[in-house]
Design an enzyme around this catalytic site. Structure first.
Site, PDB file in Angstrom:
ATOM      1  N   SER A 132      42.799  15.406   7.730  1.00 36.82           N
ATOM      2  CA  SER A 132      42.279  14.226   7.041  1.00 36.82           C
ATOM      3  C   SER A 132      41.379  13.372   7.920  1.00 36.82           C
ATOM      4  O   SER A 132      40.866  12.349   7.464  1.00 36.82           O
ATOM      5  CB  SER A 132      43.434  13.376   6.497  1.00 36.82           C
ATOM      6  OG  SER A 132      44.277  12.950   7.551  1.00 36.82           O
ATOM      7  N   UNK A 133      41.166  13.787   9.165  1.00 35.85           N
ATOM      8  CA  UNK A 133      40.292  13.038  10.074  1.00 35.85           C
ATOM      9  C   UNK A 133      38.904  13.671  10.075  1.00 35.85           C
ATOM     10  O   UNK A 133      38.715  14.748  10.654  1.00 35.85           O
ATOM     11  CB  UNK A 133      40.871  13.028  11.478  1.00 35.85           C
ATOM     12  N   PRO A 134      37.910  13.043   9.439  1.00 34.12           N
ATOM     13  CA  PRO A 134      36.577  13.646   9.303  1.00 34.12           C
ATOM     14  C   PRO A 134      35.899  14.037  10.617  1.00 34.12           C
ATOM     15  O   PRO A 134      35.376  15.152  10.713  1.00 34.12           O
ATOM     16  CB  PRO A 134      35.788  12.575   8.540  1.00 34.12           C
ATOM     17  CG  PRO A 134      36.824  11.863   7.737  1.00 34.12           C
ATOM     18  CD  PRO A 134      38.023  11.812   8.638  1.00 34.12           C
TER      19      PRO A 134
END
Length: 259
Positions: A132-134
């Site tokens: 979920s961390u771009p």
């Protein structure tokens, strides 16, 4: 030599300054955007496809500089949590002993420790992050290239940690990876499986325990890198997302290999 308390105080004050700097720049960018719309001015120039921002948008669908979640009070809280809290608690410091924190080997599903992946005389390059961390996802192609270039002289480990932007706590608009917070270890393994299917890499892969021992030891939230050699921390990368820099990581690895 500073004692541990002094080091933590210095680190805390430095991180407060950095946090305020980031917050100020985010607010300034938002005000500029509102002003341009109010004046009916032309939108910004087309985005350079090779830029970090463009890579993040292409890989994950997220524009961090325009995402409402990054500019909300919840965003401020979570940034403070990662920048001020997690980093101050970390015990991994450059030149110090590498914390031998607990993990689970993704392939074997067996408990292990981070230094189990280290070999005498060979640097161990560690990359911490989550789906979920771009910036973590968008930069993984670069990390894979570093692996390909140096795998004969160094070892590499990817560690899956808690979600940086879980769908139930701090979701980002248009994020390709909508994953809720890990309530059980099975949840974390399922998230790690999604990550494994989403990117291509040839290195060891481990998952942090539900006590987040490795995350806390290395200040890994939201993403971070480290280089360990013979049990000593040779390099600890900057706090993500803004100081997560794989170009710097490669330069540091080259320097370690020359020792």
């Amino acid at each position: 030599m500073h004692n541990l308390l002094e080091i933590k105080i210095i680190r805390f004050l430095r991180n407060v300054f950095y946090f305020l700097h980031v917050l100020f720049n985010e607010c300034l960018d938002t005000l500029k955007a509102y002003y341009k719309r109010w004046r009916g001015m032309k939108s910004e120039k087309p985005l350079d496809p090779s830029s970090r921002r463009a890579r993040i948008i292409q890989a994950t669908g997220v524009d961090l500089s325009r995402d409402p979640a990054m500019q909300s009070l919840r965003g401020v809280y979570h940034m403070a949590k990662s920048i001020l809290y997690a980093d101050v608690l970390r015990t991994a410091v450059r030149g110090g002993n590498a914390p031998n924190s607990s993990l689970v080997n993704y392939r074997t599903k067996e408990k292990c420790n981070i230094l189990d992946f280290m070999k005498p005389g060979r640097p161990l390059v560690v990359n911490f992050g989550s789906c979920s961390u771009p910036p973590f996802m968008a930069s993984f192609e670069i990390f894979s290239r570093i692996i390909d270039s140096y795998h004969e002289r160094a070892d590499f480990l990817t560690v899956y940690i808690e979600e940086a932007h879980s769908s139930d706590l701090w979701a980002l608009k248009n994020n390709k990876y909508s994953i809720p917070s890990h309530i059980t270890f099975e949840d974390r393994m399922e998230a790690a499986a999604i990550f494994k299917k989403s990117v291509s890499f040839e290195c060891a892969f481990a998952v942090d325990t539900m006590k987040d021992e490795t995350n806390l030891s290395y200040g890994a939230l939201p993403e971070r890198t480290a280089i360990i050699l013979d049990g000593k921390v040779q390099y600890i990368g900057g706090i993500g997302p803004f100081n997560y820099d794989l170009v710097e990581l490669e330069k540091e690895l080259i320097a370690v290999l020359k020792k």
